[in-house]
Write a protein that holds these residues in place. Structure first.
Motif, PDB file in Angstrom:
ATOM      1  N   SER A 284       0.729  13.252   1.345  1.00  0.00           N
ATOM      2  CA  SER A 284       0.383  14.340   0.429  1.00  0.00           C
ATOM      3  C   SER A 284      -1.007  14.914   0.724  1.00  0.00           C
ATOM      4  CB  SER A 284       0.453  13.861  -1.018  1.00  0.00           C
ATOM      5  OG  SER A 284      -0.499  12.844  -1.240  1.00  0.00           O
ATOM      6  N   ARG A 285      -1.726  14.270   1.609  1.00  0.00           N
ATOM      7  CA  ARG A 285      -3.051  14.761   2.016  1.00  0.00           C
ATOM      8  C   ARG A 285      -3.193  14.540   3.519  1.00  0.00           C
ATOM      9  NH1 ARG A 285      -6.383  10.649   3.414  1.00  0.00           N
ATOM     10  NH2 ARG A 285      -5.929   8.590   2.593  1.00  0.00           N
ATOM     11  N   PRO A 286      -4.081  15.297   4.175  1.00  0.00           N
ATOM     12  CA  PRO A 286      -4.290  15.075   5.608  1.00  0.00           C
ATOM     13  C   PRO A 286      -4.898  13.693   5.859  1.00  0.00           C
ATOM     14  CG  PRO A 286      -5.215  17.175   4.920  1.00  0.00           C
ATOM     15  CD  PRO A 286      -4.847  16.433   3.672  1.00  0.00           C
ATOM     16  N   ILE A 287      -4.398  13.019   6.870  1.00  0.00           N
ATOM     17  CA  ILE A 287      -4.934  11.719   7.279  1.00  0.00           C
ATOM     18  C   ILE A 287      -5.264  11.835   8.762  1.00  0.00           C
ATOM     19  CG2 ILE A 287      -4.423   9.256   7.593  1.00  0.00           C
ATOM     20  CD1 ILE A 287      -2.400   9.501   5.290  1.00  0.00           C
ATOM     21  N   PRO A 288      -6.485  11.499   9.168  1.00  0.00           N
ATOM     22  CA  PRO A 288      -6.798  11.561  10.600  1.00  0.00           C
ATOM     23  C   PRO A 288      -5.785  10.746  11.406  1.00  0.00           C
ATOM     24  CG  PRO A 288      -8.766  11.081   9.319  1.00  0.00           C
ATOM     25  CD  PRO A 288      -7.598  10.986   8.384  1.00  0.00           C
ATOM     26  N   ALA A 289      -5.378  11.290  12.554  1.00  0.00           N
ATOM     27  CA  ALA A 289      -4.391  10.614  13.389  1.00  0.00           C
ATOM     28  C   ALA A 289      -4.770  10.798  14.859  1.00  0.00           C
ATOM     29  CB  ALA A 289      -3.003  11.190  13.123  1.00  0.00           C
ATOM     30  N   PHE A 290      -4.811   9.704  15.603  1.00  0.00           N
ATOM     31  CA  PHE A 290      -5.126   9.785  17.030  1.00  0.00           C
ATOM     32  C   PHE A 290      -4.484   8.634  17.785  1.00  0.00           C
ATOM     33  CE2 PHE A 290      -8.528   7.457  14.968  1.00  0.00           C
ATOM     34  CZ  PHE A 290      -8.801   6.400  15.822  1.00  0.00           C
ATOM     35  N   ASP A 291      -4.341   8.807  19.083  1.00  0.00           N
ATOM     36  CA  ASP A 291      -3.747   7.795  19.952  1.00  0.00           C
ATOM     37  C   ASP A 291      -4.822   7.030  20.721  1.00  0.00           C
ATOM     38  OD1 ASP A 291      -1.279   8.812  19.249  1.00  0.00           O
ATOM     39  OD2 ASP A 291      -0.703   9.388  21.279  1.00  0.00           O
ATOM     40  N   ILE A 292      -4.524   5.782  21.020  1.00  0.00           N
ATOM     41  CA  ILE A 292      -5.296   4.969  21.957  1.00  0.00           C
ATOM     42  C   ILE A 292      -4.299   4.538  23.024  1.00  0.00           C
ATOM     43  CG2 ILE A 292      -6.594   2.836  22.317  1.00  0.00           C
ATOM     44  CD1 ILE A 292      -8.084   4.780  20.513  1.00  0.00           C
ATOM     45  N   ASN A 293      -4.471   5.049  24.219  1.00  0.00           N
ATOM     46  CA  ASN A 293      -3.559   4.738  25.315  1.00  0.00           C
ATOM     47  C   ASN A 293      -4.331   4.000  26.410  1.00  0.00           C
ATOM     48  OD1 ASN A 293      -1.396   6.245  24.124  1.00  0.00           O
ATOM     49  ND2 ASN A 293      -2.418   8.101  24.788  1.00  0.00           N
ATOM     50  N   SER A 294      -4.250   2.692  26.415  1.00  0.00           N
ATOM     51  CA  SER A 294      -4.928   1.910  27.456  1.00  0.00           C
ATOM     52  C   SER A 294      -4.016   0.801  27.960  1.00  0.00           C
ATOM     53  CB  SER A 294      -6.268   1.367  26.950  1.00  0.00           C
ATOM     54  OG  SER A 294      -6.090   0.539  25.824  1.00  0.00           O
ATOM     55  N   THR A 295      -2.887   1.207  28.468  1.00  0.00           N
ATOM     56  CA  THR A 295      -1.875   0.311  29.035  1.00  0.00           C
ATOM     57  C   THR A 295      -1.512  -0.800  28.055  1.00  0.00           C
ATOM     58  OG1 THR A 295      -3.455  -1.083  30.253  1.00  0.00           O
ATOM     59  CG2 THR A 295      -2.614   0.873  31.390  1.00  0.00           C
TER      60      THR A 295
ATOM     61  N   LEU B 269       0.839  -1.196   0.000  1.00  0.00           N
ATOM     62  CA  LEU B 269       0.000   0.000   0.000  1.00  0.00           C
ATOM     63  C   LEU B 269       0.872   1.244   0.000  1.00  0.00           C
ATOM     64  CD1 LEU B 269      -2.656  -0.910   2.739  1.00  0.00           C
ATOM     65  CD2 LEU B 269      -3.062  -0.707   0.283  1.00  0.00           C
ATOM     66  N   GLU B 270       0.298   2.340  -0.493  1.00  0.00           N
ATOM     67  CA  GLU B 270       0.928   3.647  -0.404  1.00  0.00           C
ATOM     68  C   GLU B 270       0.312   4.381   0.787  1.00  0.00           C
ATOM     69  OE1 GLU B 270       3.443   4.751  -2.325  1.00  0.00           O
ATOM     70  OE2 GLU B 270       3.433   2.783  -3.310  1.00  0.00           O
ATOM     71  N   LEU B 271       1.054   5.297   1.349  1.00  0.00           N
ATOM     72  CA  LEU B 271       0.580   6.056   2.512  1.00  0.00           C
ATOM     73  C   LEU B 271      -0.766   6.718   2.247  1.00  0.00           C
ATOM     74  CD1 LEU B 271       1.030   7.206   5.341  1.00  0.00           C
ATOM     75  CD2 LEU B 271       2.410   9.009   4.298  1.00  0.00           C
ATOM     76  N   ASP B 272      -0.955   7.276   1.083  1.00  0.00           N
ATOM     77  CA  ASP B 272      -2.202   7.979   0.776  1.00  0.00           C
ATOM     78  C   ASP B 272      -3.401   7.053   0.588  1.00  0.00           C
ATOM     79  OD1 ASP B 272      -1.024  10.459   1.017  1.00  0.00           O
ATOM     80  OD2 ASP B 272      -0.430  10.523  -1.088  1.00  0.00           O
ATOM     81  N   GLU B 273      -3.202   5.756   0.669  1.00  0.00           N
ATOM     82  CA  GLU B 273      -4.313   4.808   0.553  1.00  0.00           C
ATOM     83  C   GLU B 273      -4.926   4.448   1.897  1.00  0.00           C
ATOM     84  OE1 GLU B 273      -3.775   1.741  -2.860  1.00  0.00           O
ATOM     85  OE2 GLU B 273      -1.757   2.070  -2.022  1.00  0.00           O
ATOM     86  N   ILE B 274      -4.338   4.919   2.993  1.00  0.00           N
ATOM     87  CA  ILE B 274      -4.884   4.544   4.296  1.00  0.00           C
ATOM     88  C   ILE B 274      -5.873   5.597   4.790  1.00  0.00           C
ATOM     89  CG2 ILE B 274      -2.847   3.173   4.865  1.00  0.00           C
ATOM     90  CD1 ILE B 274      -2.026   5.394   6.827  1.00  0.00           C
ATOM     91  N   ASP B 275      -6.773   5.168   5.693  1.00  0.00           N
ATOM     92  CA  ASP B 275      -7.840   6.036   6.187  1.00  0.00           C
ATOM     93  C   ASP B 275      -7.495   6.760   7.485  1.00  0.00           C
ATOM     94  OD1 ASP B 275      -9.558   5.314   4.089  1.00  0.00           O
ATOM     95  OD2 ASP B 275     -10.156   3.506   5.159  1.00  0.00           O
TER      96      ASP B 275
ATOM     97  N   ASP C  77     -10.409  -2.862  18.352  1.00  0.00           N
ATOM     98  CA  ASP C  77     -11.848  -2.875  18.600  1.00  0.00           C
ATOM     99  C   ASP C  77     -12.472  -1.575  18.089  1.00  0.00           C
ATOM    100  OD1 ASP C  77     -14.311  -3.986  19.777  1.00  0.00           O
ATOM    101  OD2 ASP C  77     -14.084  -2.358  21.234  1.00  0.00           O
ATOM    102  N   ILE C  78     -11.840  -0.461  18.350  1.00  0.00           N
ATOM    103  CA  ILE C  78     -12.372   0.829  17.916  1.00  0.00           C
ATOM    104  C   ILE C  78     -12.407   0.955  16.396  1.00  0.00           C
ATOM    105  CG2 ILE C  78     -11.865   3.320  17.871  1.00  0.00           C
ATOM    106  CD1 ILE C  78     -11.008   2.969  20.843  1.00  0.00           C
ATOM    107  N   VAL C  79     -11.335   0.553  15.718  1.00  0.00           N
ATOM    108  CA  VAL C  79     -11.333   0.693  14.260  1.00  0.00           C
ATOM    109  C   VAL C  79     -12.279  -0.302  13.587  1.00  0.00           C
ATOM    110  CG1 VAL C  79      -9.018   1.698  14.187  1.00  0.00           C
ATOM    111  CG2 VAL C  79      -9.288  -0.759  13.822  1.00  0.00           C
TER     112      VAL C  79
END
Length: 125
Positions: free
Chosen positions: A101-112, A68-74, A121-123
């Motif tokens: 090359s485009r904004p990609i949503p990015a977030f952390d899941i921190n649960s030990t 995959l290329e980076l721009d193919e991920i959600d 589970d979330i995704v």
């Protein structure tokens, strides 16, 4: 529930190797103590590296493994029990290092130690 599939994996291991005998010596513990208590013979220490740079290297390897290329991920989801810093989150720092090359949503899941399971589970939802 959505069908989610792991298409590729990646890893990054820091170069600096520390075995339990070395740890025993540094901590002035009896020889064999650290390995006996933890069951871990070898650890890797990140000298001058941060979670985001190591995460970006692992992400690139996972993308390659998945063809995959980076721009193919959600989204970029960093699942960890530790964070590089409180704000901005590690996933956004990984995003910055990957420089898509485009904004990609990015977030952390921190649960030990359960961070990967929680993130997966979330995704899936």
């Amino acid at each position: 529930m959505h069908k989610v599939k792991i298409m590729g994996t990646g890893k990054y291991i820091p170069e600096h190797k520390v075995d339990s005998a070395e740890l025993d010596q540094v901590l002035q513990l009896p020889r064999g103590w650290a390995e006996k208590k933890s069951g871990v013979k070898t650890r890797y220490y990140a000298k001058g590296e941060h979670a985001s740079s190591m995460g970006a290297k692992a992400a690139l390897q996972a993308l390659s493994d998945a063809s995959l290329e980076l721009d193919e991920i959600d989204a970029i989801v960093c699942a960890s029990g530790t964070m590089e810093q409180p704000i901005p989150c590690t996933a956004s720092l990984i995003h910055q290092k990957l420089a898509p090359s485009r904004p990609i949503p990015a977030f952390d899941i921190n649960s030990t130690c359960l961070s990967f399971v929680t993130a997966f589970d979330i995704v899936c939802k």
